[in-house]
Design a protein around this motif. Structure first.
Motif, PDB file in Angstrom:
ATOM      1  N   ASN A  67       2.956  30.983  34.473  1.00 42.98           N
ATOM      2  CA  ASN A  67       3.534  32.305  34.695  1.00 42.98           C
ATOM      3  C   ASN A  67       4.358  32.766  33.517  1.00 42.98           C
ATOM      4  O   ASN A  67       4.833  31.960  32.713  1.00 42.98           O
ATOM      5  CB  ASN A  67       4.414  32.277  35.957  1.00 42.98           C
ATOM      6  CG  ASN A  67       3.580  31.940  37.167  1.00 42.98           C
ATOM      7  OD1 ASN A  67       2.525  32.526  37.409  1.00 42.98           O
ATOM      8  ND2 ASN A  67       4.035  30.937  37.923  1.00 42.98           N
ATOM      9  N   ASP A  68       4.534  34.047  33.407  1.00 41.73           N
ATOM     10  CA  ASP A  68       5.293  34.601  32.299  1.00 41.73           C
ATOM     11  C   ASP A  68       6.716  34.059  32.305  1.00 41.73           C
ATOM     12  O   ASP A  68       7.346  33.943  33.354  1.00 41.73           O
ATOM     13  CB  ASP A  68       5.315  36.128  32.396  1.00 41.73           C
ATOM     14  CG  ASP A  68       3.954  36.700  32.011  1.00 41.73           C
ATOM     15  OD1 ASP A  68       3.114  35.926  31.492  1.00 41.73           O
ATOM     16  OD2 ASP A  68       3.728  37.906  32.229  1.00 41.73           O
TER      17      ASP A  68
ATOM     18  N   THR B 155       6.844  33.203  27.049  1.00 40.43           N
ATOM     19  CA  THR B 155       6.248  32.049  27.715  1.00 40.43           C
ATOM     20  C   THR B 155       5.985  30.973  26.660  1.00 40.43           C
ATOM     21  O   THR B 155       5.386  31.259  25.625  1.00 40.43           O
ATOM     22  CB  THR B 155       4.899  32.438  28.345  1.00 40.43           C
ATOM     23  OG1 THR B 155       5.065  33.683  29.008  1.00 40.43           O
ATOM     24  CG2 THR B 155       4.411  31.366  29.287  1.00 40.43           C
TER      25      THR B 155
ATOM     26  N   ASP C 236      -3.512  37.269  30.496  1.00 37.89           N
ATOM     27  CA  ASP C 236      -3.215  38.624  30.947  1.00 37.89           C
ATOM     28  C   ASP C 236      -4.430  39.246  31.640  1.00 37.89           C
ATOM     29  O   ASP C 236      -4.845  40.366  31.313  1.00 37.89           O
ATOM     30  CB  ASP C 236      -2.762  39.498  29.768  1.00 37.89           C
ATOM     31  CG  ASP C 236      -1.476  38.953  29.177  1.00 37.89           C
ATOM     32  OD1 ASP C 236      -0.752  38.220  29.881  1.00 37.89           O
ATOM     33  OD2 ASP C 236      -1.213  39.231  27.993  1.00 37.89           O
TER      34      ASP C 236
ATOM     35  N   GLU D 229       7.779  31.101  31.624  1.00 35.06           N
ATOM     36  CA  GLU D 229       7.964  29.669  31.879  1.00 35.06           C
ATOM     37  C   GLU D 229       8.091  28.867  30.588  1.00 35.06           C
ATOM     38  O   GLU D 229       7.587  29.276  29.547  1.00 35.06           O
ATOM     39  CB  GLU D 229       6.761  29.119  32.673  1.00 35.06           C
ATOM     40  CG  GLU D 229       6.897  29.299  34.173  1.00 35.06           C
ATOM     41  CD  GLU D 229       5.834  28.512  34.925  1.00 35.06           C
ATOM     42  OE1 GLU D 229       6.187  27.740  35.830  1.00 35.06           O
ATOM     43  OE2 GLU D 229       4.635  28.674  34.600  1.00 35.06           O
TER      44      GLU D 229
ATOM     45  N   MET E 240       0.435  36.078  31.820  1.00 37.34           N
ATOM     46  CA  MET E 240       0.016  34.989  32.703  1.00 37.34           C
ATOM     47  C   MET E 240      -1.250  34.349  32.172  1.00 37.34           C
ATOM     48  O   MET E 240      -2.159  35.027  31.721  1.00 37.34           O
ATOM     49  CB  MET E 240      -0.248  35.516  34.116  1.00 37.34           C
ATOM     50  CG  MET E 240      -0.185  34.423  35.139  1.00 37.34           C
ATOM     51  SD  MET E 240      -0.073  35.091  36.810  1.00 37.34           S
ATOM     52  CE  MET E 240      -1.683  35.745  37.078  1.00 37.34           C
TER      53      MET E 240
ATOM     54  N   GLU F  22      -4.305  31.752  33.104  1.00 38.84           N
ATOM     55  CA  GLU F  22      -4.933  31.021  34.212  1.00 38.84           C
ATOM     56  C   GLU F  22      -6.135  30.231  33.727  1.00 38.84           C
ATOM     57  O   GLU F  22      -7.097  30.807  33.199  1.00 38.84           O
ATOM     58  CB  GLU F  22      -5.409  32.008  35.286  1.00 38.84           C
ATOM     59  CG  GLU F  22      -4.286  32.647  36.064  1.00 38.84           C
ATOM     60  CD  GLU F  22      -4.795  33.858  36.838  1.00 38.84           C
ATOM     61  OE1 GLU F  22      -5.221  33.697  37.977  1.00 38.84           O
ATOM     62  OE2 GLU F  22      -4.787  34.967  36.242  1.00 38.84           O
TER      63      GLU F  22
ATOM     64  N   TYR G 229       3.246  34.797  23.835  1.00 40.52           N
ATOM     65  CA  TYR G 229       3.201  33.368  24.185  1.00 40.52           C
ATOM     66  C   TYR G 229       3.458  32.547  22.947  1.00 40.52           C
ATOM     67  O   TYR G 229       3.011  32.891  21.849  1.00 40.52           O
ATOM     68  CB  TYR G 229       1.808  32.996  24.718  1.00 40.52           C
ATOM     69  CG  TYR G 229       1.390  33.815  25.906  1.00 40.52           C
ATOM     70  CD1 TYR G 229       1.849  33.476  27.181  1.00 40.52           C
ATOM     71  CD2 TYR G 229       0.561  34.924  25.752  1.00 40.52           C
ATOM     72  CE1 TYR G 229       1.484  34.245  28.280  1.00 40.52           C
ATOM     73  CE2 TYR G 229       0.190  35.688  26.840  1.00 40.52           C
ATOM     74  CZ  TYR G 229       0.652  35.357  28.104  1.00 40.52           C
ATOM     75  OH  TYR G 229       0.308  36.115  29.167  1.00 40.52           O
TER      76      TYR G 229
ATOM     77  N   THR H 221      -2.135  27.440  36.326  1.00 43.22           N
ATOM     78  CA  THR H 221      -1.672  28.808  36.088  1.00 43.22           C
ATOM     79  C   THR H 221      -0.264  28.757  35.510  1.00 43.22           C
ATOM     80  O   THR H 221       0.598  28.059  36.034  1.00 43.22           O
ATOM     81  CB  THR H 221      -1.634  29.604  37.409  1.00 43.22           C
ATOM     82  OG1 THR H 221      -2.934  29.550  37.975  1.00 43.22           O
ATOM     83  CG2 THR H 221      -1.236  31.051  37.151  1.00 43.22           C
TER      84      THR H 221
END
Ligand SMILES: Nc1ncnc2c1ncn2[C@@H]1O[C@H](COP(=O)(O)OP(=O)(O)OP(=O)(O)O)[C@@H](O)[C@H]1O
Ligand SMILES: Nc1ncnc2c1ncn2[C@@H]1O[C@H](COP(=O)(O)OP(=O)(O)OP(=O)(O)O)[C@@H](O)[C@H]1O
Ligand SMILES: [Mg+2]
Ligand SMILES: [Mg+2]
Lengths: 264, 294, 257, 275, 257
Positions: free
Chosen positions: E26-27, E198, E62, E29, E1, E3, E166, E24
């Motif tokens: 999210n994982d 992600t 994270d 996405e 995640m 943010e 990511y 934010t």
């Protein structure tokens, strides 16, 4: 986990052979070199220990009484080097075009390249003799010797710059209906002039330093001072000379940076 | 300009030089190559040029050059009229371009100098004959005292045909050092067994190696070598040559000039010289000439 | 009028650049040529001002076969066809005005141009052209100080200064982002309409082509596979030009080798 | 709309000149300054010239004539010296090439982002380059005595200055994007340089090193002046014998020329293999 | 995640790159960021792997604030975020395999990587990745022998080899033609779904964004002006992102200075 490794690359036999030949030649060259040359380290180091105190401290304690002479000689050198390098810069332009692949074609440029190479092959000493005989032992002989010596190097560098110009721009001009001369002036020259200038100025610096030739022709200059300072083991004078050269070259660096900014 | 008809410089004898004598140039160029066979090496010719100009009433331009080959060629093209040339250079200039010696320098009261053979005192080398199989250090092959005269002497004494044989057969090896002081140094350091230099080059390194005079000894000398010349080109007319000669000789009686000559050039005096005095150098030159051209 | 009559072009290395092209472009048209990379778009366009020379057929510009032209005629031909390049081809180190004035080279004597002695008329023409593409305030900037879109506008000004009868544009927007691309295309279209200059543009993007073109020519492997008004372009046209249905193709990546 | 209107329209009603007046004035001043300096230099350097320049070409041709034909048989005497010269150049070039690597990296603006370090290295290299080769040779001979070592050292220092400058300039022109990618994937500094930079500069590096090798072969002529050995010394002493040895001197020059041409040829081949 | 908490970034020269960004991600996405040139898209994306460092706020990856990271942690962070660039950023002179193996740099010791001593596992992973983007047959070609689309696929393979958590892609298709662009986007989407990585992508094209994105973030002048699912994008969103109605803008070319 099952591993799938990429297939081994297939190099052509030619490439493999070439790699082997190059590797072997390089190794052979080094073996030959190290067998052929024997350096007596022990002696050199002993000598260094013994001489260090006689040379280095003197170099760093310049003989300021020679300042006036160094300054004057430096000025002479600047005049000679300036006239010589400018002459060379002008001479080198047509020669560089003759030696550039993309101007003359691969084969027609060969004679030009060879000529430039041949000029560079002449050592200073011989150029000096030629010009002393031509105009007598004086500063002008120095100018000519520097001019010819530098033409060889500048011509080579210039031609390399020409070979790197952006062809698209040339094509753009051709598409406008420009003829060859116009293409030269509008597409080629603007691209190369800044580099030409930098190299010419760089060469001017080199010429100020590489002035041993001037001693031979009796043109005086800093080169002569170096020769005598070394012949007489006058290290503190050598120190002064070095300071002089460093100052002058630095000043030239700054001036040329200024000029380049205006012109480029 | 002067002697326009004289295009065929140096192709035949003296006669032409005489013919050309007539006009007086408005400016004389004096070229000076400082003697390498000397302790301090002068870097200016200005005092001499100034005085000469005064005496002659003609503008005299003095130029110091660091290589006599260029000076010889310049005299050949009549770009330089008066040259201060070492003996060996003079011989070349004379043979090629009929340059004529008029004066020579006097050092340590003599118009000649000698080359010496220097070895380590403890080497056991006593005579030239002992040199066989040893390593020889010299400045460079164009040096009169460092190479030409000693080589000539050895070749004559031991009946060696040419310099190459001397270097490879008689000696076991050679070291080219670039200068007389370096040659002495090479022997001192043990890099060579014998050095040939002018007399007495040991003093050159005495400052750095105070014991050099004891550690090294001289085992022999060559014939006398005539000192540096003051020579003129054949285009210069006789009258002017005479004037130049007189003017230089007059320096000997001038306190001020003597002081300058002593301090700057290491000269005691200037004396007259003739071509004949340089015959010994010429003979040597002839010998080496052969070995060069094959 | 430009007429391709059975024109083919084989490059020295054997690549077939054009294959039996038959196309007629009428005065005042705004034609967009689309096709995949390597389809021959550039080759087609460059044939018109003879930057490349077709090996077969005949190519008439204003009823003269330009394939027979030699240096002097060629200069004339190029003077009347202006060209815009993907990479702008400006002299980076010269200023904008000088770059634009280069458009007059074909109309100016060699000596005059070497000494920068352009007539007042030429200079004001150049300045006018810069104004038309809204970039007059950059007149003394060096070309390399401009953004991509600005450089392309300068190169349009250069072509305008040339006062050509035809404008050829070889992917004029390929190096630009979409808004700037639209802007450049708009200028081209505007000039086409205002001055009635026949304009031929190469594009990768068929959607952009459809937006600006009077007429679209689709090419594939050196051949013209579609030729018609933008309104006639259908899903099938896509397929013809891109070799197969476009979506499918994209997923497979099969068009590349 | 508003945007282009707020832009101050150029005052020029007249069509503009190609260059703004200020630029023109500056360039003109610089141009005339250079011409003036040139004329002054020419005048100054010719003040001691005696006689006129019309004889010059004939004089020159006649001396040049004495160098020809080259005495090729003399080659048999100088193989050793030529070999020695090449060997000196090999060693000097190799060592210089090795030392250059860190220096060039430190003096490349795009790699050394720490300004003081960058400027320090630059200045050091600039100083190094200002020292004439002759002075270098003289100093090293003074320090180490005559022989090969001072010659090699002079060549190393001399070529280091050129090489580091040229290579740092090459480094400054590389495409930095792969390096960024390497960094983005978590590579350390050395990894990034090795995998991202080295492949990009290797061909240039090789050809510059070979170029410096060529320079080093030629420079041996200068080294001859100070007894640092090699073919230069032979050339020097041949010229001492005057015109009779000129054909020998020419033979030496031709030999150097051939060696340099061979190096040029090899270097172009090697570059082809690398690119 | 990931943010962004009130993140701002001012470049040393004073340009405001980001302004109070709160986002934010999210994982798992697939987020697409759109915006005009200079809007701050690249700045946003590069903050995540700290190629640039925000000057204010906090950025949690994270649940750790990466703005406090220093060299060692930074390497770790970069190892877990893979990045794809507009210009592929391949080493042109190295071959494809070597380029792809560079993805393992973060996992490999310095010495091992210098001597090309990658483990068998790494090599087979690299080859697997090449296969996934269908380019395994070019494994020993030099990167500069490939077309743009192929190069971009190699760079995707490089990122896959990195096995990141990511993927950041900064305009991965801006240099590609439309069919190839779709192809590359498709691969990215596929990887996102298959490996649940992600993925954050910058795009110029809002139409393409709508086609692939789960969620779209619109930026303008450093600020987030839209954040929502692709389905919520309306004509008004366009206006917000592009500053005015899109067509008008393009015509005026007002985004350039
Ligand atoms: N000078 C050349 N020599 C040999 N082949 C060439 C040359 N120029 C182009 N080609 C080849 O001719 C074909 C058509 O090329 P062309 O440049 O016209 O394509 P294009 O449609 O403009 O492609 P792109 O969109 O990539 O610009 C291609 O296969 C290309 O490789
Ligand atoms: N290194 C930098 N130094 C100073 N300003 C910068 C720097 N990088 C970017 N900027 C500025 O920050 C702003 C945002 O840039 P950014 O690259 O994030 O935009 P972008 O949306 O990615 O644009 P593009 O579509 O052109 O890539 C721009 O105004 C840009 O000029
Ligand atoms: Mg094309
Ligand atoms: Mg960006």
């Amino acid at each position: 986990m099952n591993l799938t490794l990429p297939p081994k690359p297939k190099n052509s036999l030619f490439k493999k052979l070439r790699a082997i030949v190059i590797t072997i030649s390089i190794i052979a060259l080094y073996i030959w070199t190290f067998l052929g040359i024997d350096l007596d380290w022990e002696k050199a180091i002993n000598k260094l220990i013994q001489q260090f105190d006689k040379v280095i401290p003197m170099l760093f304690s310049p003989d300021w009484s020679a300042t006036g002479e160094v300054a004057l000689t430096m000025l002479e050198t600047i005049f000679i080097a300036f006239a010589g390098s400018l002459m060379a810069a002008i001479l080198a332009v047509p020669l560089s075009f003759l030696a550039a692949n993309n101007m003359m074609g691969k084969y027609l440029s060969m004679p030009g390249k060879w000529l430039l190479s041949a000029i560079r092959a002449f050592p200073d000493l011989i150029l000096a003799i030629l010009f002393v005989v031509a105009v007598g032992p004086n500063a002008f002989a120095g100018v000519l010797a520097i001019a010819i010596g530098s033409t060889g190097m500048l011509g080579k560098l210039f031609s390399e710059i020409i070979e790197q110009i952006d062809k698209d721009v040339v094509q753009g001009m051709q598409a406008n209906g420009a003829n060859r001369t116009q293409v030269l002036f509008y597409a080629v020259l603007p691209q190369i002039i800044p580099e030409f200038l930098s190299y010419a100025i760089y060469r001017f610096e080199v010429d100020i330093r590489a002035s041993s030739i001037l001693g031979i022709v009796g043109a005086g200059g800093i080169g002569t001072m170096i020769v005598f300072a070394s012949a007489n083991d006058n290290w503190s004078q050598m120190g002064t000379i070095l300071v002089g050269i460093i100052v002058v070259v630095t000043v030239i660096d700054f001036t040329s940076a200024f000029i380049r900014k205006r012109i480029v | 300009g002067t002697s326009d008809e004289d295009d065929t410089q140096g192709t035949d004898g003296d006669a032409q030089g005489e013919d050309a004598a007539g006009e007086t140039p408005e400016k004389i160029v004096m070229g000076f190559v400082p003697s390498q066979d000397s302790e301090t090496i002068a870097d200016t010719v200005q005092p001499l040029a100034d005085r000469l100009s005064e005496e002659l009433g003609i503008e005299v331009v003095g130029q110091v050059m660091t290589d006599y080959t260029a000076l010889v060629e310049a005299m050949g093209a009549n770009q330089v009229q008066v040259g201060f040339i070492p003996a060996f250079g003079y011989v070349q200039a004379n043979q090629q371009y009929d340059v004529e010696v008029i004066l020579k320098s006097i050092r340590y009261g003599s118009g000649t100098y000698r080359a010496q053979y220097v070895v380590r005192a403890d080497s056991g080398i006593e005579s030239l004959a002992d040199l066989e199989g040893k390593v020889w250090a010299y400045g460079d092959q164009g040096s009169t005292s460092g190479y030409l005269f000693p080589a000539n002497q050895l070749m004559a004494e031991f009946d060696i045909a040419n310099p190459t044989d001397l270097e490879t057969d008689f000696f076991s090896g050679v070291v080219q050092t670039g200068g007389h002081d370096n040659s002495v140094q090479a022997v001192y350091d043990g890099d060579a067994d014998v050095a040939t230099t002018f007399e007495d080059a040991r003093t050159e390194i005495e400052e750095n190696y105070p014991d050099v005079m004891e550690k090294l000894k001289v085992i022999g000398y060559t014939e006398d070598i005539p000192n540096d010349t003051i020579s003129v080109t054949k285009e210069l007319n006789d009258e002017l040559v005479q004037q130049i000669k007189t003017a230089f000789l007059a320096f000997n009686d001038d306190e001020e000039m003597i002081a300058i000559m002593k301090e700057v050039y290491n000269w005691d005096a200037i004396s007259e010289a003739t071509d004949a005095e340089y015959k010994v150098v010429k003979d040597t030159y002839e010998i080496f000439k052969e070995s060069l051209t094959n | 009028m430009i007429e391709f009559k059975d024109v083919s072009l084989v490059y020295p290395n054997g690549t077939q650049g054009l294959k039996n092209v038959n196309v007629t472009i009428n005065d005042g048209e705004f034609v967009v040529i689309v096709g995949l990379s390597g389809a021959g778009k550039s080759t087609l366009i460059r044939s018109i001002n003879r930057l490349v020379t077709p090996t077969n057929g005949s190519l008439l510009v204003d009823d003269e076969d330009i394939l027979k032209y030699r240096s002097k005629n060629l200069r004339k031909l190029r003077t009347k066809t202006g060209m815009i390049f993907q990479n702008y081809n400006l002299v980076k180190r010269s200023n904008v005005l000088k770059n634009v004035l280069a458009g007059r080279l074909g109309h100016t004597g060699t000596l005059r141009s070497i000494f920068n002695m352009y007539s007042k008329k030429d200079k004001s023409l150049a300045y006018e052209s810069l104004k038309r593409v809204n970039i007059e305030e950059k007149v003394y900037n060096r070309a390399d100080e401009l953004s991509g879109g600005q450089q392309q506008r300068v190169s349009i000004a250069r072509v305008l200064t040339q006062q050509p009868k035809y404008i050829l544009a070889d992917e004029p927007v390929a190096s630009l982002d979409p808004p700037t691309s639209h802007q450049v295309m708009t200028y081209l279209k505007k000039i086409n309409k205002e001055d009635n200059i026949t304009t031929i543009v190469n594009l990768h993007f068929i959607d952009m082509a459809m937006e600006y073109a009077d007429r679209i020519i689709g090419m594939r492997a050196g051949e013209v596979v579609f030729d018609g008004p933008a309104s006639e372009v259908t899903e099938k046209t896509f397929e013809e030009i891109y070799g197969r249905s476009i979506r499918e193709d994209d997923l497979r990546g099969g068009t590349e080798s | 709309m508003s945007k282009s209107n707020t832009k101050k329209p150029l005052k020029i009603k007249q069509p503009p000149d190609i260059y703004p007046t200020k630029t023109k004035a500056q360039v003109t001043i610089i141009f005339f300054a250079i011409v003036a300096m040139y004329l002054y230099s020419m005048n100054w350097t010719q003040r001691d010239m005696v006689g006129d320049i019309t004889d010059a070409p004939a004089n020159m041709v006649s001396v040049l004539g004495k160098f020809f034909p080259p005495n090729y048989s003399y080659w048999s005497n100088i193989w050793d010296e030529m070999a020695l010269t090449i060997q000196m150049a090999v060693i000097a070039t190799t060592i210089a090439a090795i030392i250059t690597v860190p220096l060039a990296l430190l003096s490349a603006r795009n790699i050394t982002t720490f300004k003081p370090l960058y400027y320090a290295t630059r200045t050091f290299l600039n100083l190094l380059r200002t020292i004439p080769d002759l002075v270098l040779a003289v100093i090293f001979v003074g320090l180490f005595g005559i022989g090969l070592l001072p010659g090699i050292l002079a060549l190393i220092v001399f070529s280091l200055g050129i090489l580091a400058k040229l290579i740092s300039e090459t480094i400054e022109t590389v495409d930095m994007s792969p390096l960024e990618a390497m960094r983005a994937s978590g590579g350390g500094t050395i990894q990034v340089i090795w995998t991202g930079l080295v492949p990009q500069v290797l061909p240039q590096f090789t050809s510059l090193v070979l170029y410096v090798f060529e320079i080093n072969v030629r420079a041996s002529v200068v080294l001859g002046y100070v007894g640092a050995g090699g073919i230069g010394q032979v050339l020097q002493s041949q010229l001492r014998y005057g015109h009779i040895a000129f054909p020998n001197a020419m033979a030496i020059i031709v030999l150097i020329f051939i060696v340099v041409l061979v190096i040029e040829y090899i270097s172009s081949k090697l570059r082809e293999a690398l690119i």
